[in-house]
Each structure stands twice: as structure tokens, then as C-alpha cells.
Write a protein that holds these residues in place. Structure first.
Motif, mmCIF file in Angstrom:
data_model
loop_
_atom_site.group_PDB
_atom_site.id
_atom_site.type_symbol
_atom_site.label_atom_id
_atom_site.label_comp_id
_atom_site.label_asym_id
_atom_site.label_seq_id
_atom_site.Cartn_x
_atom_site.Cartn_y
_atom_site.Cartn_z
ATOM 1 N N LEU A 424 26.265 55.385 31.458
ATOM 2 C CA LEU A 424 25.529 54.548 30.555
ATOM 3 C C LEU A 424 24.095 54.885 30.592
ATOM 4 C CD1 LEU A 424 27.237 52.076 32.354
ATOM 5 C CD2 LEU A 424 27.453 51.479 29.926
ATOM 6 N N ARG A 428 21.967 54.360 27.340
ATOM 7 C CA ARG A 428 21.071 53.713 27.174
ATOM 8 C C ARG A 428 19.501 54.736 27.085
ATOM 9 N NH1 ARG A 428 22.490 51.267 32.181
ATOM 10 N NH2 ARG A 428 21.319 52.910 33.033
ATOM 11 N N ARG A 429 19.145 56.597 27.003
ATOM 12 C CA ARG A 429 18.820 57.191 26.732
ATOM 13 C C ARG A 429 19.310 57.431 25.326
ATOM 14 N NH1 ARG A 429 19.542 59.139 31.074
ATOM 15 N NH2 ARG A 429 21.183 61.101 29.993
ATOM 16 N N PHE A 431 20.604 56.092 22.740
ATOM 17 C CA PHE A 431 21.088 55.129 22.211
ATOM 18 C C PHE A 431 20.358 55.187 20.028
ATOM 19 C CE2 PHE A 431 21.313 51.004 19.758
ATOM 20 C CZ PHE A 431 22.603 50.980 19.846
#
Length: 578
Positions: A424, A428-429, A431
């Protein structure tokens, strides 16, 4: 003035700002979409619906899944084998391989994975191979629906317009012949490319090195000659920056002052030469600190948070545990106070990496590494096989119509997360938030262009211009408009702005819109002449030490071949009249 004319005027302003490049596409597209909403040209429902487009959601899923695929060691191993033999054959093999992979993987990921291998090999100058690598990744992308984000963007417009969605291999009938012809042209014209630095030592010598005279240094008040700065091993004192004033050339009698910034050129790896000078700091640290660290060369990624910001603004050393020894932009070495230079996507940075450099989680978002250790661990053999097999299975079942591509990618993403091949934190990094903003906003803008009558107005002009020359001339006109836009701005923006014109022109002539849709898709990927409009070109621009003219010389034969075949084949494969 009618609403249609006002919308067209605002689109012209948007184009001008995009071409200027000072403000990012995400900011501009979001501002225009938001502005149209506030002016009542796009309702809240229409604006929000643009961001929930099925094709856009599929594109986001595809990019997230590719984060695991790009860590496969397969690309590195095969690329080393492909580079054997004469440069023409190596170009041909590398281009075919990159083209095949790019048909199913994001072309930015393909170029990023191969960039380090090509620049570190010793058989051929990297500058002979990097432009063909970038071009081949584009050519592979035009053969399938998932080969490039441009095709998925066009598909999102197609769905939004109520037309049948594009199929997985619908692009291949034109894309494969075009790709093969252009790869042949690249192999034959490899001699047009420069033979720039072919070794790591030569490449590093193209940087500048800055050193600052610290307060209290015994060098202060003494001349250059007295301090023995004239005949350094591997380094040459080029200029001194003092209180905003540049002293160049530097004479032997020049007296050093506190805070002087000494700019050296030559072999940057010879930084140890500066060790013997007391009170001389190299970019905020003593020379000893650099001697204990690794010199790592990286290229600033398109997703980087550093773009258009200075090293001083972001506190680079704290952010990455690394000091910037030098910056190169294309074949130009940047000098002056490096901490005050706004960075651009594609800049090559030579870093003095500290012991915690590889532990920073934001590296893969900001950089493509050219030498040194990888930023992220590669997948193991069985992990690689599992990830690639899963992706191939998703493509197969989608092509056979057994499961929508969105559903297959969603299952694969869940499997990658469940197995630990993706986390995850990585999602997040990495995206693609900016891409989501650009495409969602572009869909809203295209809707306004269509509903306001602006697209119909332009289509009327196209009909008037080409009425005496036939619908084939109009098709060529739409293609040339798209090609020009993609060279000047970005491929996504080109597709977004050309699509309403293409659809309106097809309706004005009373023909099937599919040929016009396809020339927009192919035209938006036809950026071969200018390095600043396409992400993969920026990735290789500084790594290959290219100039603008190198892209023009190598790209013109490819662009002419590409355009001629597209305009010949599209009406044959996608008839204008049904």
C-alpha cells in the motif's frame, strides 16, 4: 461573441500556456475544468462523471499493476544480450525488444527499466541507442489498447461520446506495420546519431563541481597560485562566484574571499583532490564526506516532486541523504549556484549518496537511476514469473472477452497486494495523481467544447477548408493538427483537444467517426521531433547528452515514415463509409 467563440478563445489560451511550460498541465487543466464549472458550462454531475470514466479507471489500475512488473529482472538480462554486435544490429534488436514489451507495459516503465543497462554498457555509445529506445517504446504502444496511456485516454473519450469502446488489438492492424517500418528506418539511420560519452568516467566529466570557501579557512586572503589551485589533478578551476558576481576566467593572482564559490570542471570523480585544502566545502559538506559516499547518477522522473523547484527550496540533502555534485541538462553543464537552479524533468543529477540514501522511500518516485545500486529490490525469479504470467492472463481473458480489462486488473492488483509483491505504501507513493487530474479535467473540457458548439464551429471550418479536396484531406488535416499539438504540448493534452475536433469533422462530412478517432490516437503518439513533449524523450535527453538537433535529425525520417503509413493504412483498415 457567442459561447462557442469564447470557449475556443479560452482553449487557445490554454494551448499557449501549455506550450510555454511554466505552469504544469495538471494545474492548467484543473483550472480550466473548474472555471467552466463555475461559469455554468459544466454541471457538477458532468464534472464528477469525467473523473469516474471507466477507461480512466482502467488506466489508473494498469499503471498501479505495472509498478510490480517493472521490477522484473527480465528486461535487464535480455537487454544485455541484445546489445552485442554492430551498432546498427544492436539498435534493431533493442528496438524490437522494447517495442514488444511496450505493447503491454507502460512505455515510461520500459525506458526506465532499460535506461541504466544501456548507459552502463561499454559496447556502444549510449547516445547511439537511447533515442531509438525512446522511439521504440512509443511504437510498441500504438499496437495495443494498453500499450500507452494515450490509447486509453482516447478510449475514455470514445466511451464518453457514446461510441463503442476500442478493443485490445484494434490498434494492431495499423500499429504493427507502422512500428516495423519505423524500426527499420531507425536501424538504417543510426549513423545520424552522435557518439557521445561512452564511458562512465567520460560522462561524469561533463559535470561541474562547486566548492565553497568556509569562514575561517586559511585559504582566505591568499591568491589562487599561492593556494595551489592552478594545476589540480583531473580538475580545472573555471570560475568564481562572489556575492552574485561571476569572475571568469580566474587569474593566478585572484585573492580568495570568505564565501567564494569555486566552480571546477573536469573529472568530478577526482573530488578527492580537494581533500588537502582546509576549509573548502563541497556543496555544504567537507570533501571527506563525499569521499566516503558513492557517486550515483540519476535522471529526474516525470512524477518527481522536485520538478520546477530548486535544491534549496526542498532541502535536498535532508530529503535524500545525498548532495548534488553536478547537474546536466541535455549536453549542457549547468553552473552558477546549483542550489538556486529550478530543476526540470529529464535533468541528470550526479549525487554524492550518503549511507541512508537507499533507505529513503521516495527515491523511485523521483528518480530513474543510471548507475550504482538499484533503488528497489528486483523480483525473484518465481515472483517475476508469477507477476508476468498473471498480467499475460489478464490481457488474454480481456482480449477473448471473458472478463473486462478493468475486472482482470482489479483481481491482479489484489493478488499482488496479497502476495506482498506490491505494498500500500508503494501505491500511495507512485499513485498517478497528476495523470488522473489531467485526464479527468480533459474529459470535462472536451464535453464543454462539444456542448458549447465550439467543436461544431471548428468542424465547419474544417469542412470549408477541405470541402474541395475530399474527406481524406480532412482526415489528414485532423492528423496533422494532433501531431502538431503533441509535439508542442503533451500527448495526453493533444488527444484531449483534438478529439472533439475529429468527432465534429467526421459528423460534418457524414462519415464513420472511427477513422478520425484512430488518427487522433496515432497522431497523439507521433512525437518524434522535439524532446520536451514526451516523457520518455526527457528521460533519455540528458542521459544521452543530446541536443535538440539530434532529435530533429533522427526523428524526421521516423516521423515522415510513421505519418505516411498511418494516413495510408487507417482509411483501409477503418473505412470512412460503412
Amino acid at each position: 461573441m457567442t459561447t462557442a467563440h469564447l470557449v475556443l478563445a479560452s482553449i487557445a489560451l490554454l494551448l499557449a500556456l501549455l506550450a510555454h511550460g511554466r505552469v504544469g498541465p495538471a494545474v492548467l487543466f484543473a483550472a480550466w475544468a473548474g472555471g467552466y464549472h463555475l461559469l455554468g458550462l459544466a454541471s457538477q454531475q458532468e464534472l464528477l462523471a469525467s473523473f469516474s470514466n471507466p477507461a480512466l479507471a482502467t488506466l489508473i489500475l494498469l499503471l498501479l499493476v505495472s509498478l510490480a512488473l517493472e521490477r522484473s529482472p527480465l528486461l535487464d538480462h535480455l537487454s544485455e544480450l541484445l546489445l552485442k554486435g554492430r551498432v546498427g544490429l544492436a539498435t534493431l534488436r533493442l528496438s524490437v525488444f522494447a517495442c514488444l514489451i511496450s505493447a503491454f507495459m507502460n512505455n515510461t516503465a520500459v525506458v526506465g527499466a532499460l535506461l541504466g543497462t544501456v548507459t552502463s554498457q561499454r559496447r556502444h555509445p549510449a547516445s547511439k541507442l537511447l533515442i531509438p529506445l525512446s522511439y521504440a517504446s512509443i511504437l510498441g504502444g500504438i499496437t495495443t489498447l494498453v500499450g500507452t496511456s494515450t490509447n486509453l485516454v482516447v478510449n475514455s473519450f470514445v466511451i464518453d461520446a457514446g461510441l463503442p469502446p476500442l478493443q485490445m488489438f484494434q490498434f494492431a492492424w495499423v500499429g504493427i506495420p507502422v512500428a516495423l517500418a519505423c524500426i527499420g528506418v531507425m536501424a538504417l539511420s543510426s549513423r545520424l546519431l552522435p557518439a557521445n560519452a561512452s564511458s562512465e568516467a567520460e560522462a561524469r566529466s561533463t559535470y561541474f563541481l562547486e566548492a565553497r570557501v568556509a569562514a575561517g579557512s586559511p585559504m582566505i586572503g591568499r591568491s589562487i597560485e599561492t593556494n595551489r589551485l592552478r594545476n589540480l589533478e583531473g580538475l580545472f578551476l573555471l570560475e568564481i562566484e562572489r556575492e552574485g558576481r561571476l569572475i571568469s576566467p580566474v587569474g593566478p593572482a585572484e585573492i580568495l574571499h570568505t564565501g567564494d564559490v569555486l566552480v571546477f570542471t573536469g573529472e568530478v570523480a577526482r573530488v578527492q583532490t580537494l581533500q588537502r585544502f582546509p576549509g573548502l566545502e563541497v556543496f555544504g559538506a567537507g570533501a571527506d564526506a563525499l569521499l566516503k559516499s558513492n557517486l550515483v547518477e540519476v535522471v529526474l522522473a516525470s512524477s518527481s516532486d522536485l520538478a520546477n523547484r530548486t535544491l534549496r527550496e526542498v532541502d535536498f540533502r535532508t530529503m535524500f541523504d545525498a548532495g548534488v555534485v553536478g547537474i546536466r541538462r541535455g549536453d549542457r553543464r549547468l553552473t552558477g549556484q546549483l542550489g538556486r537552479i529550478p530543476l526540470r524533468v529529464g535533468d541528470s543529477l550526479l549525487l554524492a549518496a550518503g549511507p541512508d540514501f537507499l533507505q529513503h522511500r521516495n527515491l523511485d518516485r523521483n528518480f530513474h537511476i543510471l548507475n550504482g545500486s538499484g533503488l528497489r529490490p528486483k523480483l525473484g525469479r518465481m515472483q517475476s514469473v508469477a507477476a508476468l504470467s498473471g498480467f499475460a492472463l489478464v490481457i488474454l481473458v480481456a482480449a477473448l472477452g471473458w472478463l473486462p480489462l478493468f475486472g482482470g486488473l482489479l483481481v491482479l492488483l489484489a493478488a499482488l497486494l496479497g502476495s506482498g509483491l506490491l505494498t500500500l505504501g508503494e501505491l500511495r507513493r507512485r499513485f498517478p495523481f497528476e495523470l488522473l487530474v489531467v485526464i479527468g479535467s480533459a474529459l470535462a473540457i472536451a464535453g464543454v467544447v462539444e456542448r458549447s458548439g465550439a467543436a461544431e464551429l471548428v468542424a465547419g471550418w474544417m469542412r470549408a477548408i477541405f470541402d474541395g479536396h475530399g474527406v481524406h484531406a480532412a482526415l489528414a488535416g485532423v492528423y496533422l493538427i494532433t501531431l502538431t499539438l503533441t509535439e508542442v504540448i503533451t500527448n495526453t493534452a493533444a488527444a484531449a483537444l483534438a478529439f472533439p475536433i475529429a468527432l465534429g469533422t467526421a459528423r460534418a462530412f457524414g462519415v464513420d467517426p472511427m477513422p478520425f478517432v484512430m488518427v487522433v490516437a496515432y497522431g497523439a503518439s507521433a512525437g518524434f521531433l522535439i524532446p520536451f513533449g514526451y516523457q520518455t524523450h526527457l528521460m533519455v535527453y540528458s542521459a544521452g547528452r543530446y541536443r535538440m538537433r539530434d532529435f530533429l535529425r533522427a526523428g524526421l525520417p521516423v516521423s515522415l515514415t510513421y505519418s505516411a503509413l498511418v494516413l495510408l493504412l487507417v482509411p483501409l483498415v477503418f473505412p470512412l463509409h460503412r
